[in-house]
Design an enzyme around this catalytic site. Sequence first.
Site, PDB file in Angstrom:
ATOM      1  N   VAL A 149       0.870  -1.177   0.000  1.00 39.64           N
ATOM      2  CA  VAL A 149       0.000   0.000   0.000  1.00 39.64           C
ATOM      3  C   VAL A 149       0.903   1.222   0.000  1.00 39.64           C
ATOM      4  O   VAL A 149       2.060   1.148   0.401  1.00 39.64           O
ATOM      5  CB  VAL A 149      -0.974   0.010   1.207  1.00 39.64           C
ATOM      6  CG1 VAL A 149      -2.047  -1.043   1.049  1.00 39.64           C
ATOM      7  CG2 VAL A 149      -0.231  -0.171   2.515  1.00 39.64           C
ATOM      8  N   SER A 150       0.357   2.367  -0.431  1.00 33.32           N
ATOM      9  CA  SER A 150       1.188   3.555  -0.625  1.00 33.32           C
ATOM     10  C   SER A 150       1.494   4.336   0.639  1.00 33.32           C
ATOM     11  O   SER A 150       2.515   4.995   0.730  1.00 33.32           O
ATOM     12  CB  SER A 150       0.515   4.503  -1.627  1.00 33.32           C
ATOM     13  OG  SER A 150       0.352   3.839  -2.856  1.00 33.32           O
ATOM     14  N   THR A 151       0.596   4.301   1.625  1.00 33.94           N
ATOM     15  CA  THR A 151       0.807   5.122   2.817  1.00 33.94           C
ATOM     16  C   THR A 151       0.679   4.307   4.087  1.00 33.94           C
ATOM     17  O   THR A 151       0.120   3.219   4.090  1.00 33.94           O
ATOM     18  CB  THR A 151      -0.223   6.270   2.883  1.00 33.94           C
ATOM     19  OG1 THR A 151      -1.526   5.701   3.100  1.00 33.94           O
ATOM     20  CG2 THR A 151      -0.234   7.093   1.614  1.00 33.94           C
TER      21      THR A 151
END
Length: 196
Positions: free
Chosen positions: A8-10
Amino acid sequence: MLVGYARVSTQEQETHAQADALRAAGVGFIFSEKRSGGSASKRPVLEEMLSTIGKGDTVVVYKLDRIARSLKDLLIIIERIEAAGAQFRSLTEHIDTRSPAGRMIFQIVGAFAEFERELIRERTRVGMAAAARRGVKMGRPTAMSESDEAEALRLWFAGGHTKTALAAMYGTHISSIKRAIKRHHERVQPKLFEAA
């Protein structure tokens, strides 16, 4: 062995949905990472996975954009997977590199995914430019009103006030004072060059 990779990005997001899909596909071990997919070299968990896999393993991802954000990165990662004697599989795109047809489909889908991301970036740039022409200010709002900022700058350049003192005086953080000073210098510098 089936080896999963979820990303996931964050930090606020979770890999649970990807992990559930990977486990349902029979994946025994999952490498999970919370990093932007911009560059493969800045993802330590991906690097760890790539150095761990070996002959007979299959790297499984939920979706192509979880392992790479550009076709170039995707091809480099697949090359490393195959160099280790392993294979690659994506659950969402139904891609399996164990066959020539699967490898061809993989490259076509990767190219379209990159094309779609470029279209989104272009639409975002065009939208931001149109908003700027309408006078919409981009970015977060300034911490101080224009009059407070002007007064704080006057006090700063008059001397006798520290940035910390000004921040306390205007009920803001010292970084807001620093940004105001920086903005002032950016506005003044071009005028100095024009005058010369």
